[in-house]
Design an enzyme around this catalytic site. Structure first.
Site, short mmCIF file in Angstrom:
data_model
loop_
_atom_site.label_atom_id
_atom_site.label_comp_id
_atom_site.label_asym_id
_atom_site.label_seq_id
_atom_site.Cartn_x
_atom_site.Cartn_y
_atom_site.Cartn_z
N ASP A 105 52.82 -10.62 -5.47
CA ASP A 105 52.31 -10.14 -6.75
C ASP A 105 53.11 -8.94 -7.26
O ASP A 105 53.04 -8.58 -8.42
CB ASP A 105 50.85 -9.71 -6.55
CG ASP A 105 49.96 -10.28 -7.62
OD1 ASP A 105 50.35 -11.29 -8.23
OD2 ASP A 105 48.88 -9.72 -7.86
N GLU A 143 42.86 -13.99 -23.38
CA GLU A 143 42.94 -15.34 -23.96
C GLU A 143 41.74 -15.67 -24.83
O GLU A 143 41.83 -16.49 -25.74
CB GLU A 143 43.02 -16.38 -22.82
CG GLU A 143 44.33 -16.33 -22.06
CD GLU A 143 44.27 -17.10 -20.74
OE1 GLU A 143 43.48 -18.05 -20.63
OE2 GLU A 143 45.01 -16.72 -19.82
N HIS A 201 47.86 -8.37 -19.50
CA HIS A 201 47.06 -9.27 -18.65
C HIS A 201 45.68 -8.64 -18.53
O HIS A 201 45.49 -7.66 -17.81
CB HIS A 201 47.73 -9.42 -17.28
CG HIS A 201 46.94 -10.25 -16.31
ND1 HIS A 201 47.34 -11.50 -15.88
CD2 HIS A 201 45.76 -10.00 -15.69
CE1 HIS A 201 46.43 -11.98 -15.05
NE2 HIS A 201 45.47 -11.09 -14.91
P1 ADP Z 1 40.13 -12.39 -12.77
O1 ADP Z 1 40.80 -11.09 -13.05
O2 ADP Z 1 38.91 -12.25 -11.92
O3 ADP Z 1 41.05 -13.53 -12.37
P2 ADP Z 1 39.84 -13.67 -15.41
O4 ADP Z 1 41.24 -13.56 -15.85
O5 ADP Z 1 39.27 -15.02 -15.19
O6 ADP Z 1 39.49 -12.77 -14.16
O7 ADP Z 1 38.93 -12.87 -16.48
C1 ADP Z 1 37.55 -12.75 -16.28
C2 ADP Z 1 36.97 -11.96 -17.43
O8 ADP Z 1 37.33 -12.57 -18.68
C3 ADP Z 1 35.46 -11.94 -17.46
O9 ADP Z 1 34.94 -10.87 -16.68
C4 ADP Z 1 35.14 -11.73 -18.93
O10 ADP Z 1 35.09 -10.34 -19.20
C5 ADP Z 1 36.35 -12.29 -19.64
N1 ADP Z 1 36.07 -13.52 -20.41
C6 ADP Z 1 36.05 -14.78 -19.96
N2 ADP Z 1 35.74 -15.63 -20.96
C7 ADP Z 1 35.55 -14.89 -22.06
C8 ADP Z 1 35.21 -15.17 -23.41
N3 ADP Z 1 34.99 -16.41 -23.85
N4 ADP Z 1 35.11 -14.13 -24.28
C9 ADP Z 1 35.33 -12.86 -23.86
N5 ADP Z 1 35.65 -12.54 -22.61
C10 ADP Z 1 35.77 -13.53 -21.72
#
Ligand code: ADP
Length: 393
Positions: A136, A321, A196
């Protein structure tokens, strides 16, 4: 523990899944065999550690006829969080590599031990197969010393290997390259700020495909406001909490890593929930959102200055995203820097990489879904295919 089985001829996902809450009573394994019927299967039972988790995953794959004993399996790629200064590339794992990852445990006490357990378990299941570590930190090893060093006593820093390593490198590498593709340019010709924003969050400045700065440091605690981490803070806050607040080092560690950031500010770390509360007029949630965005904007400005010229700002991961209001607020008022989002484009929901800035904007604002698993598989396969090629020469 997240996993995918990929067919590298066309990058098709044959199976995907995850194991959550490892070590707790309420562990859950969710496995989706996309190559067969695609119906997800769940196991809800205590899973003690990462060894048991990986063995349970191997059993699920075998159930679909895609077991780790398959002769078609070319390699296993492992995400290893901390590769220190020395691992700048994906690396075929041998005893020396294992020793080095072990030596780095003091700077990644939560992650590297679990990574090592996963690797050793996979090696015991398929001793003949190349196992590759994708670090990473690797993408960030190109940072100049001016960005990588903290301004502290050099001898003390070197003795304890204290410097800025950065994390989420696989994602920053993938997204910066994809952004260049989206602009129809070569990565060498493009400067990108990658944001990110997942539960953990980091920014990077990428000049011509090469990382020149990133917001996480010795550990993933530095930089942006995150789901549960504070990000940047005056280090004196820590001494203050220890001396005046009578907290131990471990207690401060837990406070800053687990009880800070969005959850510390408003009790929620999910951006969806925070937006819902803001819509209902919740002031605490609104302030948490504003603090989050303020920090983001500061990093955009800082990396703009580091790069001198910016072709694109790319948003990725769960928040980046999906959360259109975060993207809009992060670039609001930056028109003088050539940055703007088009309200309509920005509100479209899609899984595709896309540009959400208006045509006239000098800097493209892009939404680029990250794909760390594919990037790990790609780097792993490139390495083993190369080695096989060399053996045949
Ligand atoms: P990780 O860092 O655990 O891999 P992710 O990249 O999957 O996490 O991001 C998770 C976060 O993304 C959630 O805690 C939430 O805050 C946010 N998230 C996921 N879907 C949505 C959405 N539709 N709208 C806004 N925020 C979202």
């Amino acid at each position: 523990m997240k996993y995918q089985l990929l067919d590298m001829r066309d990058n098709a996902r044959l199976a995907v899944g995850l194991v959550e809450r490892i070590g707790e009573e309420t562990s859950r394994l969710k496995h989706t065999p996309l190559a067969t019927d695609g119906a997800a299967r769940e196991q809800n039972r205590p899973i003690a550690d990462h060894e048991e988790a990986l063995k349970a995953v191997a059993a699920e794959l075998a159930h679909d006829g895609l077991g780790l004993d398959s002769p078609e399996l070319a390699a296993i790629g492992h995400r290893v969080v901390h590769g220190g200064k020395q691992f700048t590339e994906p690396t075929v794992i041998d005893d020396a590599v294992l020793k080095e990852v072990e030596r780095l445990i003091p700077v990644a006490p939560l992650h590297n031990p679990a990574n090592l357990t996963g690797i050793r378990t996979a090696m015991s299941l398929r001793p003949d197969l190349p196992q590759v570590a994708v670090f990473d930190t690797a993408f960030h090893t190109t940072m100049p010393e001016s960005a990588a060093r903290y301004a502290i006593d050099v001898q003390t820093a070197d003795q304890h290997r204290i410097r800025r390593y950065g994390f989420h490198g696989t994602s920053h590498a993938y997204v910066s390259r994809k952004t260049a593709e989206l602009l129809g340019k070569r990565p060498e010709d493009v400067n990108v700020i990658v944001l990110h924003l997942g539960n953990g969050a980091s920014a990077s400045a990428v000049r011509g495909g090469v990382c020149v700065d990133t917001s996480m440091g010795l550990t993933p605690l530095e930089g942006l406001v995150m789901g549960t981490r504070s990000g940047d803070i005056d280090p004196a806050v820590i001494f203050h909490l220890m001396r005046v607040g009578e907290m131990s080092a471990d207690e401060v560690d837990v406070l800053l890593n687990k009880r800070s950031g969005l959850i510390g500010l408003c009790g929620d770390n999910d951006m969806r929930e925070i937006r819902r509360r803001i819509d209902e007029g919740d002031e605490e949630a609104r302030l948490a959102f504003e603090i989050y965005v303020h920090r983001l904007k500061k990093y955009i400005g800082a990396y703009y200055a580091v790069l001198g010229r910016v072709d694109a700002v790319a948003f990725t991961a769960g928040v980046g995203e999906n959360a259109a209001p975060v993207r809009e607020a992060a670039v609001a008022g930056l028109e003088e820097l050539g940055l703007a989002v088009d309200g309509e484009l920005n509100s479209v929901r899609s899984d595709e990489a896309r540009i959400v800035s208006p045509e006239y904007a000098r800097v493209a604002v892009a939404v680029v879904p990250t794909d760390e698993e594919l990037e790990i598989a790609r780097q792993t396969y490139a390495l083993v295919a190369n080695r096989a090629g060399e053996r045949n020469d």
